[in-house]
Design an enzyme around this catalytic site. Structure first.
Site, PDB file in Angstrom:
ATOM      1  CB  CYS A   1     -22.096 -12.436  33.481  1.00 45.18           C
ATOM      2  SG  CYS A   1     -22.678 -11.855  31.870  1.00 45.18           S
ATOM      3  CB  CYS A   2     -23.158 -17.654  33.647  1.00 48.65           C
ATOM      4  SG  CYS A   2     -21.844 -17.723  32.419  1.00 48.65           S
TER       5      CYS A   2
ATOM      6  CB  CYS B   1     -21.882 -15.090  25.621  1.00 51.92           C
ATOM      7  SG  CYS B   1     -23.454 -15.554  26.379  1.00 51.92           S
TER       8      CYS B   1
ATOM      9  CB  CYS C   1     -17.343 -15.502  27.635  1.00 52.41           C
ATOM     10  SG  CYS C   1     -17.700 -14.186  28.823  1.00 52.41           S
TER      11      CYS C   1
ATOM     12  CB  CYS D   1     -22.961 -21.533  31.058  1.00 52.84           C
ATOM     13  SG  CYS D   1     -24.229 -22.793  30.840  1.00 52.84           S
TER      14      CYS D   1
END
Length: 261
Positions: free
Chosen positions: A137-138, A220, A223, A246
């Site tokens: 996702c990062c 984010c 998270c 990240c």
């Protein structure tokens, strides 16, 4: 303000030529020798004006401590490109804060980076990737747009500091990012938490609104959680996961660093 959507070409970052890397190692050594005993402001001036540093951008999360470095950069050169990654998963407070700080500091070249929406829709159609694969996702939402936006720059300014982790205890003002050949500039390398707080207070800089709500480190929304008194300031980032960074900092092997940012 410029809004830029990016998709990296297949293959991602291409490693620089060995001869080019050697020349840049020498350049970094020259810069560190030249500015070794200088202040954060002098290091910034060197990064933005010294021909040895090349073309430099600043990368900022507009997080809890970001305004201090943003203010320093604005004092040196408000035309410095400032890259802000909008993951589309940030707190609403961060987006508002980013706009307020940029206006207050009169930043003249703010670039909002986002991954191309078509790639996001294809890779994370249900916005659930952060629950199953946070590293991926990062990479999708942060590394992809940043790496694309940094093409054409010789280096970038970061807010990393020595106190943040053991791996940064000997961090220099200038470092070579071996995987990309770009120079990282760390003007606040020698600053501690008290230095950041004092600078913000002395210059009456606005605080991120979430700090007062128990978020000393802000990423984010899915998270990031609140931090209890006595906990490490970054305990609320990816809580319960074996993840502390990240992924926007590359190691010599071209892989994302796992050290705190």
């Amino acid at each position: 303000m410029t809004v830029m959507e990016h998709t990296l070409p297949d293959g991602g970052t291409r490693p620089p030529d060995p001869a080019e890397l050697e020349a840049k190692r020498a350049r970094v050594a020259t810069l560190n020798a030249r500015y070794r005993h200088h202040s954060a402001t002098a290091v910034l001036q060197g990064a933005l004006r010294d021909p040895e540093a090349g073309k430099i951008a600043m990368v900022s999360s507009f997080g809890a401590e970001s305004v201090a470095l943003l203010h320093l950069v604005a004092m040196v050169d408000r035309k410095t490109p400032v890259l802000f990654i909008d993951t589309r998963l940030l707190f609403a407070e961060t987006l508002t804060y980013q706009q307020d700080v940029a206006e207050r500091l009169h930043l003249e070249d703010l670039r909002i980076l986002r991954t191309d929406q078509a790639l996001v829709d294809k890779t994370d159609p249900y916005t659930a990737l952060n629950m199953t694969d946070q590293d991926r996702c990062c990479t999708l939402r942060k590394t992809v747009p940043l790496e694309a936006a940094l093409q054409g720059f010789d280096g970038w300014i970061t807010g990393r500091k020595r106190y943040q982790s053991p791996t940064r205890a000997n961090m220099e003002f200038f470092e070579l990012e071996e995987a990309t050949g770009r120079i990282k500039v760390n003007p606040l390398a020698h600053w501690g938490p008290d230095d950041v707080r004092a600078y913000m207070e002395e210059n009456r800089l606005p605080k991120h609104p979430l700090v007062a709500q128990g978020y000393p480190s802000i990423g984010c929304a899915p998270c990031t959680s609140k931090v209890a008194p006595g906990e490490d300031p970054r305990a609320g980032r990816w809580r319960g996961q074996d993840k502390v960074e990240c992924g926007i900092h590359f190691g010599a092997d071209g892989k994302a660093s796992r050290s705190a940012s």
